[in-house]
Design a protein around this motif. Structure first.
Motif, PDB file in Angstrom:
ATOM      1  N   LEU A  65       0.884  -1.154   0.000  1.00  0.00           N
ATOM      2  CA  LEU A  65       0.000   0.000   0.000  1.00  0.00           C
ATOM      3  C   LEU A  65       0.922   1.205   0.000  1.00  0.00           C
ATOM      4  O   LEU A  65       1.682   1.396   0.937  1.00  0.00           O
ATOM      5  N   HIS A  66       0.906   1.962  -1.050  1.00  0.00           N
ATOM      6  CA  HIS A  66       1.847   3.061  -1.177  1.00  0.00           C
ATOM      7  C   HIS A  66       1.105   4.372  -1.032  1.00  0.00           C
ATOM      8  O   HIS A  66       0.286   4.716  -1.875  1.00  0.00           O
ATOM      9  N   ILE A  67       1.378   5.066   0.041  1.00  0.00           N
ATOM     10  CA  ILE A  67       0.692   6.330   0.282  1.00  0.00           C
ATOM     11  C   ILE A  67       1.706   7.462   0.263  1.00  0.00           C
ATOM     12  O   ILE A  67       2.652   7.467   1.053  1.00  0.00           O
TER      13      ILE A  67
ATOM     14  N   ILE B 176       3.486   8.262   3.757  1.00  0.00           N
ATOM     15  CA  ILE B 176       2.646   8.120   4.942  1.00  0.00           C
ATOM     16  C   ILE B 176       2.734   6.668   5.390  1.00  0.00           C
ATOM     17  O   ILE B 176       2.400   5.754   4.632  1.00  0.00           O
ATOM     18  N   THR B 177       3.223   6.478   6.591  1.00  0.00           N
ATOM     19  CA  THR B 177       3.462   5.115   7.063  1.00  0.00           C
ATOM     20  C   THR B 177       2.673   4.831   8.332  1.00  0.00           C
ATOM     21  O   THR B 177       2.819   3.773   8.919  1.00  0.00           O
ATOM     22  N   ASP B 178       1.846   5.786   8.711  1.00  0.00           N
ATOM     23  CA  ASP B 178       1.029   5.659   9.904  1.00  0.00           C
ATOM     24  C   ASP B 178       0.248   4.346   9.885  1.00  0.00           C
ATOM     25  O   ASP B 178      -0.582   4.108   9.012  1.00  0.00           O
TER      26      ASP B 178
ATOM     27  N   GLU C 251      -9.810  -8.773  -7.153  1.00  0.00           N
ATOM     28  CA  GLU C 251      -8.606  -9.080  -6.391  1.00  0.00           C
ATOM     29  C   GLU C 251      -7.712  -7.859  -6.479  1.00  0.00           C
ATOM     30  O   GLU C 251      -7.331  -7.439  -7.570  1.00  0.00           O
ATOM     31  N   ILE C 252      -7.391  -7.266  -5.356  1.00  0.00           N
ATOM     32  CA  ILE C 252      -6.564  -6.056  -5.348  1.00  0.00           C
ATOM     33  C   ILE C 252      -5.151  -6.447  -4.938  1.00  0.00           C
ATOM     34  O   ILE C 252      -4.923  -6.951  -3.847  1.00  0.00           O
ATOM     35  N   ASN C 253      -4.213  -6.225  -5.844  1.00  0.00           N
ATOM     36  CA  ASN C 253      -2.835  -6.631  -5.570  1.00  0.00           C
ATOM     37  C   ASN C 253      -1.955  -5.472  -5.135  1.00  0.00           C
ATOM     38  O   ASN C 253      -0.911  -5.666  -4.549  1.00  0.00           O
ATOM     39  N   ASP C 254      -2.401  -4.285  -5.454  1.00  0.00           N
ATOM     40  CA  ASP C 254      -1.522  -3.149  -5.263  1.00  0.00           C
ATOM     41  C   ASP C 254      -2.368  -1.890  -5.202  1.00  0.00           C
ATOM     42  O   ASP C 254      -3.330  -1.755  -5.952  1.00  0.00           O
ATOM     43  N   VAL C 255      -2.015  -0.989  -4.330  1.00  0.00           N
ATOM     44  CA  VAL C 255      -2.762   0.264  -4.227  1.00  0.00           C
ATOM     45  C   VAL C 255      -1.797   1.428  -4.140  1.00  0.00           C
ATOM     46  O   VAL C 255      -0.866   1.417  -3.335  1.00  0.00           O
ATOM     47  N   ASP C 256      -1.987   2.389  -4.995  1.00  0.00           N
ATOM     48  CA  ASP C 256      -1.229   3.642  -4.928  1.00  0.00           C
ATOM     49  C   ASP C 256      -2.171   4.747  -4.518  1.00  0.00           C
ATOM     50  O   ASP C 256      -3.208   4.938  -5.139  1.00  0.00           O
TER      51      ASP C 256
END
Lengths: 166, 166
Positions: free
Chosen positions: A106-108, A121-123, A144-149
């Motif tokens: 999960l890349h925020i 953001i790593t909270d 199916e969610i493999n990756d989220v930006d």
DNA sequence: TTTAATGCAAAGTGTTTGCACTATA
DNA sequence: TATAGTGCAAACACTTTGCATTAAA
């Protein structure tokens, strides 16, 4: 006169780095060779885990060692393909960061519109909330969610405070 | 012989379109002229609200009317600057969509890794949950979030089902 | 009628590729 | 030592720009 050059010492140290060794395995498992150039490019990410690097930055560092742009591009492309690096884009520039081995990353990112800094953001609480939404989505829509930006645009706390003074 | 050409009829119809008129005001308020070319580019987005358009697609439609690529690029850049269009990138291609006048837009896209289709997620419940996280973030970190882009990568329901058959 | 906008072609970016050479396994 | 990887320069794709011409207000 026998003696190790600066490059040799660097190489020996890199080969003691645990992250490097793990990624080296991924690269070699996929039939690629661990060359000096790939090691140099890779180490930029390992040495600056928190930084967001683009091709230009890496090339600047690596050019003095005689490494060409095309090699930088080729290395990065391989690393992205193998899932070692993650690409994201801000202001018409591609940035890269180590993805490591998380299965559902999960890349925020937060991009301040004033000072233009990009922050991660790593909270834990925030990430956990997002993961719950992912699960909801997967179930509700049979996906199916493999990756989220996730990219936020706004004002960081620094710039908000400065705004209030003026 | 007096008579209106096809283009004139189109123009008259466009000038009856409510969305067009609203955006026209934004453009003219900012000192830009509403030219035939800008109207044509803009109408592509208004006519296909649900579609994700890129420069190539728009140029293909608009080239037969004698509009050049540079004009397409220039129009789109202005529209993005004015907040009329929103830019997002998938697979090294920039796509654009109407942003309209939402104050705190939340753009959620789902990119299927198999069929490569890009879908909008407009589910009210999901968007509401995300907005709550935004509020949490704003308070906790003293930031101001103006815009959020979320990109999911995964398998859509179609491709999941096909996967299971094989 | 004035000034912004256009189309074209040329120039800029960022990225990829062909090829002779080099270095890794 | 065989073959994958490299550096270089050329090619590419996408985007921007300079300039003479056109059209909108």
């Amino acid at each position: 006169m026998s003696g190790k050059g600066v490059d040799d010492v660097e190489k020996i140290n890199d080969y003691k780095n645990e992250d490097f060794l793990l990624i080296k395995d991924v690269i070699e498992d996929n039939g690629y060779k661990m060359t000096t150039q790939r090691r140099e490019v890779l180490m930029q990410f390992i040495r600056n885990k928190e930084e967001h690097l683009n091709v230009e930055k890496i090339y600047d560092i690596v050019k003095p060692k005689g490494i060409g742009v095309s090699t930088v591009y080729r290395s990065i492309n391989i690393f992205v393909d193998l899932g070692i690096l993650k690409e994201f884009r801000v202001d018409n520039t591609n940035y890269y960061e180590l993805k490591m081995y998380a299965k559902k990353p999960l890349h925020i990112h937060f991009k301040c519109e004033k000072c233009r800094k990009i922050k991660d953001i790593t909270d834990k609480e925030v990430i956990f909330k997002y993961l719950r939404i992912n699960n909801l989505l997967e179930k509700e829509y049979n996906t199916e969610i493999n990756d989220v930006d996730i990219m936020f645009h706004g004002l960081c706390s620094n710039c908000i405070d400065k705004n209030n003074i003026n």
